[in-house]
Write an enzyme that holds these catalytic residues in place. Structure first.
Site: not given
Lengths: 477, 477, 477, 477
Positions: D23, D52, D127-128, D262, D268, D310, D372-373, D409, D460, D463
């Site tokens: 978001c 979003g 957002n979260g 994060c 990304y 990207s 790519d990322d 995640c 964090c 992932c």
């Protein structure tokens, strides 16, 4: 064949209604593959969307006769999945169109079709701009013809329809002897499809093969997208007929065609992944960037920044040549191209300002080179320069990968009136001052010819040279 | 002037494309009142919405030349408040249109306009149907004319445009000598507006006055709605010019016009509150109902039920004559006219079934008379009869306030093909059986003439008499 | 059980947000017929469209849990064929809603659903208006409940959801002991569907059977439309459960229910073809018209004119009683109900003026009686009267088939504030003067009771009597 | 404070309904500038559109109470100019949202608002992703709370509303002691606006100043876009109140916040021109590309190709480090992101294939590096690789500027289920084989930490590391 400089074409006596347009054409003939032909055309038009975002359409012939679906808007707004599935026809002509606001009406959207109850109709999609429309228009008016559109394409359509009984290719041949200017077009009746290109070959038109089907497209990238093999280009002055027996070619001129392909296709208009006359467009732009590197009047630069996304190819070449870091230092918000807040010039500037955002950390106290493909109004360059200075850039040098653009185009590209052309009356120094940059460097015409790999005589360079190719080699005028 | 029975018009050799249509025309010239002219036209078109629900449009001339806004849909769907406010023009031609599915395309929506860059365009709105279109069409094709629509209106437009230099009224005069059939039309250029009607006067066209402005409308009810005073009708064969100096009339024929006004306007098509040739439509229908009362073959009836809402006027007359209670015993859901579930015949029947609901308490064990204005396919009558029987009606007698409708119309009313006409091959008894009614009674033609107050010779009664008026008194054919 | 006159309900302390509404409910349980249940519900809602044109919705439980599709607009605007086909559920609750502008927001559109991840959700559709919402609302707020809507239905939903673990019928029973006012509602979880009605039975709710499926509908006409058989009404204070084993009834009160059915359903609100408490609505209205005939203070009248279409039933009775011709002398344009030009009072008057058109020929120099079902603001009556006078009517006598409407409704019908009620402070003479009519005659309450066939004690007549039935027989308040 | 590895959060027991979402939040408080606040918010949301694309909304408090306008679609589809102009409020909370298809319903679109008739409502944008929602949800259910959405945001809203009487900041403080997981949120009542961020600071939230107004935005790029000055970030665990007297800060923890920002925001998610914890995102990505250069197992490469768009930043760094030409050799059609042909996996592959087109001339017989990322499903990489091979590339080496992404995640980023994660079970060699590349090289975690300039303990990295930060430092769990 000699080139002649000509005066403005007759039509422009009425400039507000000047029917200039940029366009993309995609057509498929006799497609029998796994998708239906409408889906293939849809993908082809999406691949050409950059050539026209104002309207989109498809014409086809089914058991109810010649039909057309067209509307204002982008390809994916005009066609729903449901509509595509409902088109049952092996041969389709598609078109995307851009035009100035004045003639931005649905009636002008293409393909245009002429209906005929008992003899079948015809459909026409056209990229380019005729230059002797006024004379033809008045002649047709005198003969009692009425017009539904303000587009020169309707004049072509009228002649093609008049001559169609001797066969569509013959009708094209006769029509080409009447019309002057730029055209790369595809016409269809219920039997066959004919692609044709003016003797100067201003606008591109490629031939592809997709299984048993023939494909015509303004750019080779559209052939790639639908998985078609590129066969060759329709030659300047050539008429190519796709019928049950395959492709057939008719040359309209005894001698070599006098090619004058539009330099602006390489500079800005075509997709970087397209190929025109065996030259990849990205490679041309990158090479112009490399050649431009030698002309920059300053040294001790810190980085090269592409104007996103139009300056990317040239910036790569320039950064390589100068051995400078290429930095993605101005971000473009892809969603802001769609904001509705754009009517006036001050609002247009506001929209550009919202769209671009430099990265302060990167450019602060740095001497940067900003690269763009061309300079028309100069609005974008001025604002990017100003944003970079606000973010602390020590120097901003603007490099334009094309010569100053100072003359109007009569062959199908819509250009601001002279008063709005940034480069027209200013030399580079005054231009730099008005833009707020520390210098402005343009590519030399010779750089461009070298990058394109063609002599100037093979190109239409009127927009910066003022030398307009002969208007029609067939009509002799 | 003598009447002749004619064969089918030439056009119908190609029936699938037969451009028949019902339509409404509303135009205002030189309006300078408190609203703008577009709002007046909007209200006028809403008042004529019953004459065509397929598309709506307005043409007007502003500083950009002749413009048209039109689209598929109802008047209030086509025009937004915002669009109306943006129309700055004192003279506007409006149109609502209905047509068969085959030609239900936006290109056919009216007004049609012919554009001309340097000489101004013209706009045309037409109610009716030409009968010699095939010949004219082929002639124009031979002359090289192309067509964008499948509507006969484009043929009229072409001739009007060709002749316009001698003045719009003269152009109308010349065009009327070429075309045959039914037309009540208004044409406009940037100077004046001209209304004209075929010499038979098949379709109505009234003249009104709204302050200083002239108004033309298919029905007087539209004049009432916008607050205009009814002046008179445009006479059969008359050309009325509205210009700066007011109205001007030109008669195309030396003698009396040979009026053949469409009987179906009285029977079904026009609004009950309209006046045609000094006869109010509701009054005519009610009187037909009264006259019809004498023809019902049964007695001891319990009530009269109008088929909602088409049979209301006649049912009132019939109930009064028979001194029977009038009962609103079949309810019509006004919202169900809009359901999307209508494609096939079985679905059409389902839609009718959903739309009507009888009141069981009222009709149970009763002998009822159901009154409708006309019987075309018979679907509605059959289903209402069946619903009433299901609700316990002892007897259902069907009264139709017009004669059996057995011939196609070539003058502008779209009618099912012969095979679908319920009354065509059946006598009343067999028809009653197929509908499920205990009896079916039609009005006699003489009832209708008496109610209308005109001799048959002043009417077009082809749909039930088979006697088609001469197609064109001007062309002499 | 005694009636008590009560003061205004607590909620209206905050009138701008008063969540009053008119509504229609249609629900089908366990449908397994040839159509899908969504199409049945769609048809049912179309049949109830007159009860609410602001929003429409359907709730159903599929494998993804409780779902709802709802939106502002008419039923056929909210649901596409495609969406209906995608609803795979045998049980559906549907709703149409009308409300005042203030709370005209999508969040209030019904059905409302409460979601629950692991225990399934519930859906609720409600017709009526609670009167003790303020107290309940504050209590729930104190308990931490949050609200997403401004509708009293959310309060019902909250309690039903809280109590649902003991079964849906038990939850309804508990909730009914908390809420006061008018409600005819259907609630559903993934197992069963429960219909319930307040102990006064203000709002109607009928039970039908469609094959194996149970149907609930606000009016019997909706049962007719979908082909369901009418079984009986949900009784006042009754809870009816439709589950796998069929219908089950739970009475909430030991004694006879104290029915207070809303008189306005008969007067205006319900469809003429519906049946309430075994009385057909059209028949009631017609009989009121007959009884009203005796009260008209004038003679030598020429004709009876229904105010279209609301006065038709009463006008039939009145014309029969007086033995006067019934004339369809004021035409209503059905397309003008949809015009967008309606914001202010002067614009509302303009819209009424555009909508109605009298037939001058019929009424000129005539003494006419105009009949309508009720008089609220009086705008329509005033304008029709004025139009008739302009068309030359010698006298216009207004007959209203209900008593003067002078009190607000707290049970679900949205009524203008007192100051706007035409009949509130005026006697008939002053009212006639303000409307411009020669006389105004109202029906006597006794006429209405006789036509309905019920004693006043069985009806809610608060809107003209000021006698409000006890608010809740279950809560004892 | 120690990190703990935790098991999956309780909510995911019901994975189909897992309300994860990406978001963007943008809010402005007390704006009094030349535009209205809605236009500022519109521009801010456009700048965050990449976070979003599913729905967009704005909440504000006007004289009618707390309002919200929201709908499915892009920002410029949800808001018209007209709607923006109609919003008269100095304080607005805006939100853009993306979620998995399962919960892609309008009810979940944000901001969410809780209405209250007499005490004002509140609005919340979040957002979260909360991780203890199941427990809280069941508790609230037991207390009788009903839910309208399937979003965890409604749980936050419920507690904030319950506690709001002690002031909004205090309500936030209490709520933060109940909820666990990731949240960067803004809540508003009719007096003030409060921004708050979870104690780990998973999701970003920046504070800006625009004249006298306070601004909160998920990314600094949105501040730049609206011309606001970046003040600082909301700290992890901080509550910032914007009221009449300016900004006020409340720290929820006595000690240093334990930041766990994060890593995927850098990799990304965030715009390249945004700044997170004083590090520019493009610069981080470019530096990862530079560091990655050392890990490529091959030499004698011919060019570096960014995966458009990207991989651009990383490709620049990698090309610089390797001193290889950067080539724009794969063109991305920006119009094809919008094609509707995307439902199934094979159709998704088809869509990717249509979207990308390599330049044959450039890559033929060349050894290329594609950058790519990140690598999630691998679809894009597989197809680009395959397209390059078809165009004659001799070798294709894939460089991914992040470590293998192998864990789900729980903090707000929607990720495919484990089985679909390309990197999960394969080592680089097997992965190369399945993708069709000659090699696949991932960045090492240490490269990323170095580029970000932070120790792993400040990030964090769950992932790719599987080490999930403590879920809530406030709840002690």
């Amino acid at each position: 064949m000699a080139k002649r400089t000509v005066s403005k074409p007759d039509w422009t006596a009425n400039p507000g209604e000047r029917p200039q347009e940029k366009c993309g054409v995609f057509a498929v003939h006799n497609y029998t593959g796994p998708d239906n032909a409408a889906v293939v055309t849809y993908h082809g038009l999406l691949a050409l969307q950059h050539r026209g975002q104002e309207s989109a359409g498809m014409a086809f012939c089914d058991q109810k006769g010649m039909q057309v679906i067209k509307n204002m808007g982008l390809v994916d707004q005009v066609f729903s999945r449901r509509e595509l599935d409902a088109i049952i026809a092996p041969s389709i002509i598609g078109h995307v169109r851009y035009s100035t606001t004045g003639s931005s009406i649905l009636a002008n959207a293409q393909p245009l079709i002429a209906r005929s109850y008992n003899q079948g109709g015809i459909a026409l999609a056209h990229n380019g701009n005729l230059t002797n429309t006024r004379r033809l228009y008045n002649k047709l008016l005198d003969e009692g013809q009425i017009f539904h559109t303000t587009s020169d394409t309707e004049i072509m359509l009228t002649y093609l329809f008049r001559y169609r009984r001797s066969g569509l290719a013959a009708a094209v041949n006769k029509t080409m002897r009447l019309i002057e200017g730029a055209y790369a077009a595809v016409v269809m009746d219920d039997h066959q499809m004919v692609a044709f290109r003016d003797p100067n070959g201003f606008r591109p038109l490629a031939i592809g093969r997709l299984g048993q089907a023939s494909v015509f497209a303004s750019e080779t990238a559209a052939l790639d997208t639908v998985g078609a093999d590129f066969v060759r280009e329709v030659e300047p002055g050539e008429i190519v007929t796709a019928g049950p027996e395959g492709l057939n070619s008719l040359k309209t001129m005894p001698n070599e065609p006098c090619q004058s392909i539009c330099i602006f296709e390489y500079v800005y208009f075509a997709r970087p992944d397209s190929i025109l006359k065996n030259r990849n467009v990205h490679a041309v732009r990158k090479m112009v960037g490399s050649l431009l590197a030698r002309r920059i009047p300053v040294t001790a630069l810190d980085m090269v920044i592409p104007s996103p996304d139009s300056g990317v190819s040239a910036a790569m070449g320039l950064a390589e040549s100068l051995n400078l870091p290429l930095e993605w230092a101005v971000h473009r918000n892809p969603y802001l191209g769609r904001t509705f807040i754009e009517p006036t010039q001050s609002e247009r500037e506001e929209a550009v300002r919202l769209k671009f955002n430099p990265i302060r950390n990167l450019v602060n106290n740095k001497k940067v080179v900003v690269v763009d493909d061309s300079l028309v109004r100069g609005t974008t360059s001025r604002i990017i320069t100003s944003l970079l200075k606000t973010c602390g850039a020590a120097e901003v040098h603007l490099c334009i990968a094309s010569p100053p653009f100072i003359n109007p185009c009569y062959y199908g590209i819509d250009i601001p009136v002279a008063a709005e052309l940034a480069a027209m009356n200013d030399n580079a120094d005054r231009l730099a001052e008005s833009i707020g940059a520390d210098s402005v460097t343009f590519a030399e015409p010779a750089d461009l010819y070298r990058a394109v790999g063609m002599d100037q005589s093979k190109l239409c360079t009127a927009c910066f040279s003022g030398s307009y190719p002969a208007l029609n080699l067939l009509t002799g005028k």
